[in-house]
Design a protein around this motif. Structure first.
Motif, PDB file in Angstrom:
ATOM      1  N   PRO A 127       0.840  -1.208   0.000  1.00  0.00           N
ATOM      2  CA  PRO A 127       0.000   0.000   0.000  1.00  0.00           C
ATOM      3  C   PRO A 127       0.869   1.249   0.000  1.00  0.00           C
ATOM      4  N   PRO A 128       0.343   2.364  -0.505  1.00  0.00           N
ATOM      5  CA  PRO A 128       1.142   3.609  -0.565  1.00  0.00           C
ATOM      6  C   PRO A 128       1.722   3.968   0.796  1.00  0.00           C
ATOM      7  N   GLY A 129       2.957   4.485   0.775  1.00  0.00           N
ATOM      8  CA  GLY A 129       3.628   4.847   2.013  1.00  0.00           C
ATOM      9  C   GLY A 129       2.991   6.037   2.707  1.00  0.00           C
ATOM     10  N   ARG A 130       3.406   6.227   3.943  1.00  0.00           N
ATOM     11  CA  ARG A 130       2.851   7.328   4.718  1.00  0.00           C
ATOM     12  C   ARG A 130       3.462   8.671   4.328  1.00  0.00           C
ATOM     13  N   GLY A 131       4.646   8.613   3.718  1.00  0.00           N
ATOM     14  CA  GLY A 131       5.337   9.854   3.387  1.00  0.00           C
ATOM     15  C   GLY A 131       6.009  10.440   4.616  1.00  0.00           C
ATOM     16  N   GLY A 132       6.665  11.568   4.439  1.00  0.00           N
ATOM     17  CA  GLY A 132       7.341  12.215   5.555  1.00  0.00           C
ATOM     18  C   GLY A 132       8.665  11.554   5.862  1.00  0.00           C
ATOM     19  N   ASN A 133       9.219  11.889   7.015  1.00  0.00           N
ATOM     20  CA  ASN A 133      10.515  11.372   7.435  1.00  0.00           C
ATOM     21  C   ASN A 133      10.372   9.914   7.874  1.00  0.00           C
ATOM     22  N   PRO A 134      11.066   8.965   7.213  1.00  0.00           N
ATOM     23  CA  PRO A 134      10.915   7.562   7.597  1.00  0.00           C
ATOM     24  C   PRO A 134      11.605   7.212   8.910  1.00  0.00           C
ATOM     25  N   ALA A 135      12.541   8.062   9.370  1.00  0.00           N
ATOM     26  CA  ALA A 135      13.269   7.776  10.604  1.00  0.00           C
ATOM     27  C   ALA A 135      12.384   8.083  11.813  1.00  0.00           C
ATOM     28  N   LYS A 136      12.259   7.083  12.691  1.00  0.00           N
ATOM     29  CA  LYS A 136      11.429   7.252  13.892  1.00  0.00           C
ATOM     30  C   LYS A 136      12.247   7.690  15.098  1.00  0.00           C
ATOM     31  N   GLY A 137      13.571   7.528  14.983  1.00  0.00           N
ATOM     32  CA  GLY A 137      14.448   7.845  16.108  1.00  0.00           C
ATOM     33  C   GLY A 137      15.604   6.870  16.146  1.00  0.00           C
ATOM     34  N   THR A 138      16.215   6.730  17.290  1.00  0.00           N
ATOM     35  CA  THR A 138      17.310   5.779  17.460  1.00  0.00           C
ATOM     36  C   THR A 138      17.089   4.997  18.742  1.00  0.00           C
ATOM     37  N   ARG A 139      17.774   3.853  18.842  1.00  0.00           N
ATOM     38  CA  ARG A 139      17.787   3.114  20.100  1.00  0.00           C
ATOM     39  C   ARG A 139      19.025   2.228  20.137  1.00  0.00           C
ATOM     40  N   PRO A 140      19.499   1.887  21.340  1.00  0.00           N
ATOM     41  CA  PRO A 140      20.689   1.046  21.459  1.00  0.00           C
ATOM     42  C   PRO A 140      20.374  -0.400  21.061  1.00  0.00           C
ATOM     43  N   VAL A 141      21.262  -0.950  20.248  1.00  0.00           N
ATOM     44  CA  VAL A 141      21.093  -2.317  19.739  1.00  0.00           C
ATOM     45  C   VAL A 141      22.422  -3.038  19.872  1.00  0.00           C
ATOM     46  N   ARG A 142      22.380  -4.291  20.288  1.00  0.00           N
ATOM     47  CA  ARG A 142      23.610  -5.079  20.443  1.00  0.00           C
ATOM     48  C   ARG A 142      23.774  -6.048  19.272  1.00  0.00           C
ATOM     49  N   PHE A 143      24.952  -5.999  18.634  1.00  0.00           N
ATOM     50  CA  PHE A 143      25.270  -6.914  17.544  1.00  0.00           C
ATOM     51  C   PHE A 143      26.345  -7.917  17.948  1.00  0.00           C
ATOM     52  N   GLY A 165      28.179  -9.819  21.896  1.00  0.00           N
ATOM     53  CA  GLY A 165      27.992  -9.999  23.328  1.00  0.00           C
ATOM     54  C   GLY A 165      28.976  -9.227  24.177  1.00  0.00           C
ATOM     55  N   ARG A 166      29.769  -8.352  23.552  1.00  0.00           N
ATOM     56  CA  ARG A 166      30.800  -7.631  24.293  1.00  0.00           C
ATOM     57  C   ARG A 166      30.655  -6.137  24.043  1.00  0.00           C
ATOM     58  N   GLY A 167      31.115  -5.365  24.962  1.00  0.00           N
ATOM     59  CA  GLY A 167      31.165  -3.925  24.781  1.00  0.00           C
ATOM     60  C   GLY A 167      29.806  -3.254  24.838  1.00  0.00           C
ATOM     61  N   ALA A 168      29.820  -1.973  24.448  1.00  0.00           N
ATOM     62  CA  ALA A 168      28.610  -1.162  24.519  1.00  0.00           C
ATOM     63  C   ALA A 168      27.738  -1.414  23.292  1.00  0.00           C
ATOM     64  N   PRO A 169      26.443  -1.189  23.435  1.00  0.00           N
ATOM     65  CA  PRO A 169      25.558  -1.346  22.272  1.00  0.00           C
ATOM     66  C   PRO A 169      25.798  -0.250  21.249  1.00  0.00           C
ATOM     67  N   ALA A 170      25.418  -0.531  19.994  1.00  0.00           N
ATOM     68  CA  ALA A 170      25.500   0.474  18.931  1.00  0.00           C
ATOM     69  C   ALA A 170      24.198   1.263  18.895  1.00  0.00           C
ATOM     70  N   GLU A 171      24.304   2.500  18.438  1.00  0.00           N
ATOM     71  CA  GLU A 171      23.110   3.328  18.308  1.00  0.00           C
ATOM     72  C   GLU A 171      22.558   3.135  16.887  1.00  0.00           C
ATOM     73  N   ALA A 172      21.414   2.497  16.778  1.00  0.00           N
ATOM     74  CA  ALA A 172      20.829   2.182  15.473  1.00  0.00           C
ATOM     75  C   ALA A 172      19.653   3.107  15.190  1.00  0.00           C
ATOM     76  N   THR A 173      19.559   3.543  13.938  1.00  0.00           N
ATOM     77  CA  THR A 173      18.411   4.343  13.518  1.00  0.00           C
ATOM     78  C   THR A 173      17.213   3.426  13.300  1.00  0.00           C
ATOM     79  N   VAL A 174      16.066   3.829  13.787  1.00  0.00           N
ATOM     80  CA  VAL A 174      14.832   3.060  13.630  1.00  0.00           C
ATOM     81  C   VAL A 174      13.993   3.702  12.539  1.00  0.00           C
ATOM     82  N   TYR A 175      13.600   2.907  11.543  1.00  0.00           N
ATOM     83  CA  TYR A 175      12.835   3.410  10.415  1.00  0.00           C
ATOM     84  C   TYR A 175      11.443   2.787  10.393  1.00  0.00           C
TER      85      TYR A 175
END
Length: 698
Positions: free
Chosen positions: A622-638, A640-650
């Motif tokens: 279905p047609p997209g919503r338009g506008g900015n697809p980025a919803k924000g960021t959140r920490p994500v672990r890729f 098992g060591r160290g600090a999480p990465a900051e990933a953009t949420v779309y």
């Protein structure tokens, strides 16, 4: 009266029931997902259909047909909850189900457990008759022995009877007469006849197939009637069809009443059909690995040239899960699947040695993972994915379900404490172990098939598939990943793109050089006429069909055959010998790694697939919503060591077509989340599929 312009597909999984609504006028899809109702799958199916129609604002009367993929038959065999079944066999062959092939699937296991026959010895009866391997009558059928057998079966309270007589695949006359007598003597009992269900050689496999068919037939007939009645009362759809294990669809009542064994793996077959459709759209028909990970299991199949691989030997209800030879063999056409005990609901536990293991036991829909808040206490793959940041607790199922982070963290902390790990490390351990299990199984299957995965794409779907696809592709060295639109309900989409189709097999043992081609042509014509009639019941009398004919050939004196496709345009006549011989040599070389010996060839079976020639619907997001697809960021672990990465949420529904983005990222949609690590690039194509280009130098 306005003609209906909508179609519905319903796929029932172990955890969720997925619904897809197609607006044919616009080619647009709408999706629905509800928790499955294992006690009666029709309840969740009807609920999902009603909810999806209401959400879309479409009247029930606008629905033209409903296509359904279900696990009713599979679950009946797995849980041993089918009908009280009897078996009629040739005198002296009562124990063929128990004897099997006297082979061990694990030669080193001294305490090996073999699958118990669905029909116990007390309900296996014999009749006086005998044919030779050519089908000639050595001993005429004794009707009195059949009547006596019927009385024995009646006394044991059977609800269904399977008939499998020696060499009946060559000559089914005796079997048909036995069925005729049993229908008179036992009018309320369902009858399955082996020469009609599985008309090919190998007595044990044919007995097993017809026993499973009879075992599930009463339950499937009742289920289809219940679902059809529910749909009719709701005013939904004029026709109900079922997804079959070979990747086509068939009229529901006909399938349930004649050969329900042919829909044992309807859900996974629908997923493979969807993957083939996406491979043609997004990869230009290139080869791909179809990866379907749901709540209970992960399934993989190979798609080559835009077509899923099909096998004619299948197993169900494995005693040793996922080990070949430990299940009940079935002689049916089925999409070739590799099944792995890894799903979102797979439970993480410690072994007796104190090592972390994941699956194959699953939390299922009830109680489900700890994060569902429905009483689950043991951490699962979904719980691990939540703590790693891959899932948004407030946006699960588009916000329809809130996940319990605190309970999940507590259960993961308790597990990690036993391993000397914190909750995040334990969660990544679960995630990585389940990925490695799947990667190892896929590597082994690819090696068996002789394929180089570096030349394949990965098409990932199912509720958990997109969450694990990027990590899995890294482990396998696959350069491109495609996440179809509607990835969380892809098997339901597969139901909509699968054509009406009929697969048939006939035993035909004769030397290729002296084959009676006139007789073969007559059998082919009769087969096609019967198949066309079945397809017409779904698609109408004007439906155009295509016949694909496979000759199973072997070198004279060999025990096993290979299938060879008769090229389109070549008549069923002696003129086909040269083409079949050349194709056999090429196929034999591919299977065995050397040219076939120079000996005469023998035909074993003739396989026909008749399917409707259709142009698959042009499905699009279905047609997209338009506008900015980025919803924000959140920490994500890729890791098992160290600090999480900051990933953009779309927001997937807001991604513009033909625009590229960089990982790390999480792309969210209602039915699933897509995880993309650092170094990868991704974007939405014109149709709506998300294409991930994996990083170089993996």
């Amino acid at each position: 009266m306005t003609e209906p312009t909508a179609r519905i597909a319903i796929d029932v999984g172990g955890t969720f029931t997925d619904v897809v609504l197609l607006d044919e006028a616009q080619g647009l899809l709408r999706f629905g997902k509800v928790l499955s109702t294992p006690e009666d799958q029709s309840v969740g199916s009807l609920e999902g259909a009603r909810d999806t129609l209401a959400e879309a604002g479409i009247e029930a009367g606008a629905v033209r047909d409903v296509v359904h993929a279900t696990t009713v038959a599979t679950n009946a065999v797995l849980e041993r909850k089918g009908a009280v079944t009897g078996l009629v066999s040739t005198e002296g062959f009562r124990d063929i189900l128990a004897n099997g092939r006297e082979a061990r699937y694990d030669i080193y296991d001294l305490a090996i457990t073999l699958p118990e026959p669905l029909v116990p010895r007390a309900r296996r009866v014999e009749v006086a008759e005998r044919l030779d391997f050519r089908g000639a009558v050595l001993r005429p059928l004794d009707d009195a022995s059949v009547i006596a057998a019927a009385k024995t079966l009646a006394a044991s309270g059977v609800e269904a009877v399977a008939i499998c007589l020696l060499h009946a695949h060559v000559n089914g006359t005796h079997e048909r007469r036995v069925a005729e007598i049993l229908r008179t003597e036992l009018p309320q009992v369902e009858i399955s006849v082996s020469s009609e269900v599985a008309g090919e050689a190998r007595e044990y496999e044919r007995s097993s197939t017809v026993a499973v068919d009879a075992y599930v037939k009463p339950m499937m007939r009742r289920y289809v009637e219940r679902l059809a009645d529910g749909l009719r009362c709701a005013g939904i759809g004029r026709q109900l069809s079922l997804m079959l294990s070979h990747g086509g669809i068939g009229e529901a009542r006909e399938v349930a009443s004649r050969h329900p064994v042919r829909m044992i793996e309807s859900g996974p077959a629908a997923g493979a059909a969807a993957a083939a459709y996406v491979a043609r759209q997004a990869l230009g028909g290139a080869d791909a690995v179809a990866f379907d990970m749901g709540g209970t299991t992960a399934k993989m199949s190979l798609v080559r040239g835009g077509t899923p691989a099909v096998t004619h030997e299948y197993e169900v209800a494995h005693v040793h899960r996922f080990k070949r030879g430990s299940g009940l063999p079935l002689q049916i056409s089925a999409v070739e699947l590799l099944e792995i005990g890894a799903g979102g609901g797979s439970i993480a536990r410690l072994t007796q040695l104190g090592l972390l293991t994941v699956g194959p036991h699953s939390a299922g829909a009830r109680p489900g993972p700890v994060c569902y808040g429905r009483g689950g206490t043991e951490p699962t793959v979904t719980d691990a994915d939540l703590l790693l940041g891959y899932l948004d607790p407030g946006f699960f199922l588009g916000g329809a379900m809130t996940l319990d982070v605190a309970a999940t963290h507590a259960s993961m902390t308790a597990l990690g404490a036993k391993l000397g790990l914190d909750a995040a490390q334990a969660a990544f351990g679960i995630h990585d172990i389940v990925n490695e299990h799947m990667a190892a199984a896929i590597r082994a299957h690819a090696a068996e098939q002789g394929v180089d995965l570096r030349r394949f794409g990965l098409i990932a779907f199912g509720g958990a598939g997109p969450v694990h696809a990027w990590a899995l592709a890294r482990k396998l060295g696959i350069p491109r990943v495609v996440i179809p639109f509607g990835a969380g309900v892809a098997s339901a989409i597969g139901c909509l793109v699968a054509p009406p189709a009929v697969d048939m097999v006939a035993a035909l043992r004769a030397p290729l050089a002296t084959l009676d081609w006139a007789s073969v042509a007559a059998r082919v014509d009769a087969t096609r006429a019967g198949a066309d009639e079945l397809i017409a019941s779904l698609a109408g009398e004007s439906a155009t069909t295509r016949l694909d004919l496979d000759f199973e050939l072997r070198c004279e004196g060999q025990g096993y055959a290979v299938g060879v496709r008769l090229p389109q345009g070549i008549a069923v006549s002696a003129g086909a010998i040269a083409a079949l011989t050349a194709a056999f040599a090429q196929t034999y070389q591919g299977v065995y790694g050397h040219a076939p010996p120079r000996v005469p060839l023998e035909v074993v079976n003739l396989r026909a697939r008749v399917e409707q020639v259709t142009t698959p619907p042009e499905l699009r997001q279905p047609p997209g919503r338009g506008g900015n697809p980025a919803k924000g960021t959140r920490p994500v672990r890729f890791d098992g060591r160290g600090a999480p990465a900051e990933a953009t949420v779309y927001d997937r529904y807001a991604l513009p077509p033909d625009t590229r983005f960089d990982g790390p990222a999480i792309v969210e949609e209602r039915e699933t989340s897509i995880v993309i690590g650092s170094g990868a690039r991704f974007g939405r194509d014109a149709v709506g599929h998300l294409v991930i280009e994996m990083e170089a130098g993996r």
